[in-house]
Design an enzyme around this catalytic site. Structure first.
Site, PDB file in Angstrom:
ATOM      1  N   HIS A  21       0.857  -1.191   0.000  1.00 42.25           N
ATOM      2  CA  HIS A  21       0.000   0.000   0.000  1.00 42.25           C
ATOM      3  C   HIS A  21       0.895   1.243   0.000  1.00 42.25           C
ATOM      4  CE1 HIS A  21      -3.537   2.399   0.799  1.00 42.25           C
ATOM      5  NE2 HIS A  21      -2.852   3.036   1.733  1.00 42.25           N
ATOM      6  N   ASP A  31      -6.940  -2.549   3.918  1.00 43.20           N
ATOM      7  CA  ASP A  31      -5.595  -2.107   4.312  1.00 43.20           C
ATOM      8  C   ASP A  31      -5.410  -2.073   5.836  1.00 43.20           C
ATOM      9  OD1 ASP A  31      -4.993  -1.663   1.562  1.00 43.20           O
ATOM     10  OD2 ASP A  31      -5.969   0.287   1.658  1.00 43.20           O
TER      11      ASP A  31
HETATM   12  C1  GRF Z   1       1.401   0.697  -6.104  1.00 39.30           C
HETATM   13  O1  GRF Z   1       1.550   2.033  -5.693  1.00 39.30           O
HETATM   14  C2  GRF Z   1       0.835  -0.131  -4.995  1.00 39.30           C
HETATM   15  O2  GRF Z   1       1.262   0.274  -3.735  1.00 39.30           O
HETATM   16  C3  GRF Z   1      -0.642   0.105  -5.129  1.00 39.30           C
HETATM   17  O3  GRF Z   1      -0.873   0.136  -6.515  1.00 39.30           O
HETATM   18  C4  GRF Z   1       0.314   0.543  -7.185  1.00 39.30           C
HETATM   19  C5  GRF Z   1       0.649  -0.532  -8.160  1.00 39.30           C
HETATM   20  O4  GRF Z   1       1.705  -0.196  -8.979  1.00 39.30           O
HETATM   21  N1  GRF Z   1      -1.379  -0.898  -4.418  1.00 39.30           N
HETATM   22  P1  GRF Z   1       2.310  -1.272  -9.976  1.00 39.30           P
HETATM   23  O5  GRF Z   1       1.145  -1.852 -10.784  1.00 39.30           O
HETATM   24  O6  GRF Z   1       3.027  -2.316  -9.173  1.00 39.30           O
HETATM   25  O7  GRF Z   1       3.237  -0.481 -10.853  1.00 39.30           O
END
Ligand code: GRF
Length: 220
Positions: A112, A148
């Site tokens: 998160h 979360d």
């Molecule tokens: C990340 O910021 C993650 O924390 C959130 O969604 C985003 C996903 O990014 N849950 P990616 O698809 O891994 O580039």
């Protein structure tokens, strides 16, 4: 090979965290295997990343299911079929129901982009900016029935800087996500996670009492 931890990585978008996990495995920094990548979004770029790395992919388009239970049931089937030991949510934008949580009890983790319990949910970089916090960061946690809210495994802290936008803050946080997610999976793979209610302890880790940050920096 066969005793490697088998990961099922669930994505909905870009998959940069997936890429980081792939890279850590490829360079030998993480002993695990990605058995399958599942996306609920057919257009997710993470699917391209997985294919390039020769990893099996499945698309389960949630819009094609009668409801969440039917979607979850198929997801469980696909992950079980792939022999998944640990479910890794990496930008997966669906809430998982009770049956899924029970099936993979204590074996689902999420990343998160905020310092939980501050700013759960979505658009959290903007929420952190709007609130005026001086630090934000990212959190890897076990998934429970809340949004979360599960026990925290590891966090990274980044400063919020003058002139930041949601995008600049998000990319500063994302860089750290790419470090802490493989690290958390490594703890799991090495069997070093001891969970006692909300409290997660990592065997062999000693805290650093000097790891204190100030933002703005102290003067003088
Ligand atoms: C990340 O910021 C993650 O924390 C959130 O969604 C985003 C996903 O990014 N849950 P990616 O698809 O891994 O580039």
């Amino acid at each position: 090979m066969s005793d490697l931890l088998k990961l099922g990585v669930l994505i909905s978008g870009s998959g940069s965290n997936l890429q980081s996990i792939i890279n850590h495995i490829e360079k030998g920094a993480l002993s695990a295997r990605i058995s399958i990548v599942v996306s609920n979004a057919p257009e997710a770029y993470g699917l391209v990343r997985a294919e390039k790395a020769g990893i099996s992919c499945a698309v389960l388009d949630h819009r094609e299911f009668s409801g969440r239970e039917a979607f979850d049931r198929e997801l469980i089937r696909v992950l079980k079929n792939a022999g998944v030991d640990l479910v890794v949510l990496a930008g997966f934008m669906r809430i998982l129901g009770g049956e899924f949580l029970r099936t993979f009890d204590q074996r689902i983790i999420n990343i998160h982009p905020a310092l939980l319990p501050a700013f759960p949910g979505t658009h959290v970089q903007q929420k952190a900016l709007d609130y005026g916090v001086k630090f934000s960061g990212c959190t890897v946690h076990f998934v429970d029935e809340g949004v979360d809210t599960g026990p925290i495994i590891i966090q990274a802290v980044v400063p919020v800087l003058p002139g930041d936008t949601a995008d600049t803050l998000a990319s500063r946080i994302l860089k750290e996500e790419h470090k802490i997610y493989p690290q958390a999976i490594r703890y799991f793979a090495e069997g070093r996670i001891v969970k006692n209610g909300r409290h997660v302890e990592i065997r062999g880790v000693r805290g650093d009492k000097d790891a204190v940050l100030h933002n703005p920096p102290l003067e003088g």
